[in-house]
Write a protein that holds these residues in place. Sequence first.
Motif, mmCIF file in Angstrom:
data_model
loop_
_atom_site.group_PDB
_atom_site.id
_atom_site.type_symbol
_atom_site.label_atom_id
_atom_site.label_comp_id
_atom_site.label_asym_id
_atom_site.label_seq_id
_atom_site.Cartn_x
_atom_site.Cartn_y
_atom_site.Cartn_z
ATOM 1 N N SER B 23 62.451 -124.710 64.517
ATOM 2 C CA SER B 23 63.740 -125.084 65.078
ATOM 3 C C SER B 23 64.377 -126.134 64.180
ATOM 4 O O SER B 23 63.741 -127.125 63.821
ATOM 5 C CB SER B 23 63.536 -125.618 66.499
ATOM 6 N N PHE B 25 67.748 -128.660 63.647
ATOM 7 C CA PHE B 25 68.790 -129.292 64.468
ATOM 8 C C PHE B 25 69.413 -130.437 63.692
ATOM 9 O O PHE B 25 68.711 -131.230 63.070
ATOM 10 C CB PHE B 25 68.153 -129.830 65.752
ATOM 11 N N VAL B 26 70.744 -130.543 63.754
ATOM 12 C CA VAL B 26 71.413 -131.687 63.126
ATOM 13 C C VAL B 26 71.964 -132.630 64.198
ATOM 14 O O VAL B 26 72.814 -132.237 65.006
ATOM 15 C CB VAL B 26 72.531 -131.247 62.145
ATOM 16 N N THR B 34 73.652 -123.408 60.450
ATOM 17 C CA THR B 34 73.722 -121.961 60.609
ATOM 18 C C THR B 34 72.994 -121.320 59.430
ATOM 19 O O THR B 34 72.302 -122.007 58.670
ATOM 20 C CB THR B 34 75.172 -121.456 60.747
ATOM 21 N N VAL B 80 80.289 -123.643 65.875
ATOM 22 C CA VAL B 80 79.181 -123.130 65.056
ATOM 23 C C VAL B 80 77.840 -123.535 65.677
ATOM 24 O O VAL B 80 76.895 -122.739 65.695
ATOM 25 C CB VAL B 80 79.301 -123.614 63.599
ATOM 26 N N GLY B 81 77.741 -124.748 66.189
ATOM 27 C CA GLY B 81 76.546 -125.186 66.899
ATOM 28 C C GLY B 81 75.553 -125.939 66.034
ATOM 29 O O GLY B 81 75.446 -125.688 64.840
ATOM 30 N N PRO B 82 74.756 -126.851 66.651
ATOM 31 C CA PRO B 82 73.892 -127.749 65.889
ATOM 32 C C PRO B 82 72.495 -127.210 65.603
ATOM 33 O O PRO B 82 71.737 -127.855 64.876
ATOM 34 C CB PRO B 82 73.776 -128.965 66.819
ATOM 35 N N SER B 83 72.121 -126.055 66.169
ATOM 36 C CA SER B 83 70.726 -125.610 66.023
ATOM 37 C C SER B 83 70.601 -124.143 65.679
ATOM 38 O O SER B 83 71.449 -123.328 66.055
ATOM 39 C CB SER B 83 69.946 -125.884 67.324
ATOM 40 N N GLU B 84 69.552 -123.815 64.934
ATOM 41 C CA GLU B 84 69.111 -122.431 64.758
ATOM 42 C C GLU B 84 67.588 -122.412 64.908
ATOM 43 O O GLU B 84 66.931 -123.419 64.659
ATOM 44 C CB GLU B 84 69.501 -121.852 63.388
ATOM 45 N N THR B 85 67.081 -121.250 65.283
ATOM 46 C CA THR B 85 65.650 -121.058 65.420
ATOM 47 C C THR B 85 65.249 -119.883 64.536
ATOM 48 O O THR B 85 65.864 -118.824 64.623
ATOM 49 C CB THR B 85 65.307 -120.767 66.892
#
Lengths: 121, 121, 121
Positions: B23, B25-26, B34, B80-85
């Motif tokens: 995971s 996260f910023v 992203t 865009v959102g702060p997290s990717e998994t």
Amino acid sequence: VIDLTEGVQSVLESSGVENGIVSVFVPGSTAAVTAMEHEPGGVRDLRATLERLVPAEGEYEHNRLNNDTNSHAHIKAAVVGPSETVPVRDGRLDMGTWQQLVLVDFDDRPRQRTVVVQVLG
Amino acid sequence: VIDLTEGVQSVLESSGVENGIVSVFVPGSTAAVTAMEHEPGGVRDLRATLERLVPAEGEYEHNRLNNDTNSHAHIKAAVVGPSETVPVRDGRLDMGTWQQLVLVDFDDRPRQRTVVVQVLG
Amino acid sequence: VIDLTEGVQSVLESSGVENGIVSVFVPGSTAAVTAMEHEPGGVRDLRATLERLVPAEGEYEHNRLNNDTNSHAHIKAAVVGPSETVPVRDGRLDMGTWQQLVLVDFDDRPRQRTVVVQVLG
């Protein structure tokens, strides 16, 4: 736009997990989960910008086929997305000071929402 | 737009996890995480398109209420959102060959950023 | 726009995990994973809206530098994002009744796609 941070932090504390991740997910296809600075100006700007880009009024097939009015809400929710994953350090959400986890409800009628929080560590 | 892939892969290797997820996260509400093909053309296109859709100049409440200038950055980051998994297989990030994990900083002033990486397996 | 829900649920069942999360990720930089009500109208609205906001035709550096045509697909994929994380309760994906996990392929040529599903519990 609802600030979820305190509620998620409280679920995290009751889990006893010190290091890992928290996954936050909203069931339903007209709301989304993201992070932002939760203050009145930013909330209004986010809503107004998304409304400018994806207006409630328009030629939408979802509305036509289902005799519905909230196609714009479905589109906005799919683009922003239903989930975020936040790291946990020392039992705390490891986020910025001016960064909150938020639920954004794009629907055009009042809805009761449940957010699902899973803690893994 | 910073390519995070090698750094995340290196955290993954030091964790010893062979199968699971990473995971990313910023912290902060004017940057996002992203994935994309990290090459100069794509980076410029992403920035230019988001600037066209959510221009820096505009009637923003966040700017007015807080005497600020970066409302556009807050909006872009929330969308865009702060997290990717990312999945892990055999100790490697299971991504495409021309797909990189990236940090996109939308702010209009220089910022030092930390990205939080959690490995679960 | 492919409905992934049944396939992901089937991976989940074979894992035997009862409570936790499922992470869904698409390798490749011209497709994305999100959730939506998977019905013909909504699918067409999502595609048409994103095509209106990020048209296939345009002055794109990625296309110019790489003699390519799918810069719009890269941009859309980066904004929607390659991953979602869904909670698991009692061995089921804890999603809404009218909410499906979907793969959105934005590319302008046929592509074979693999989606990576990781279950943690």
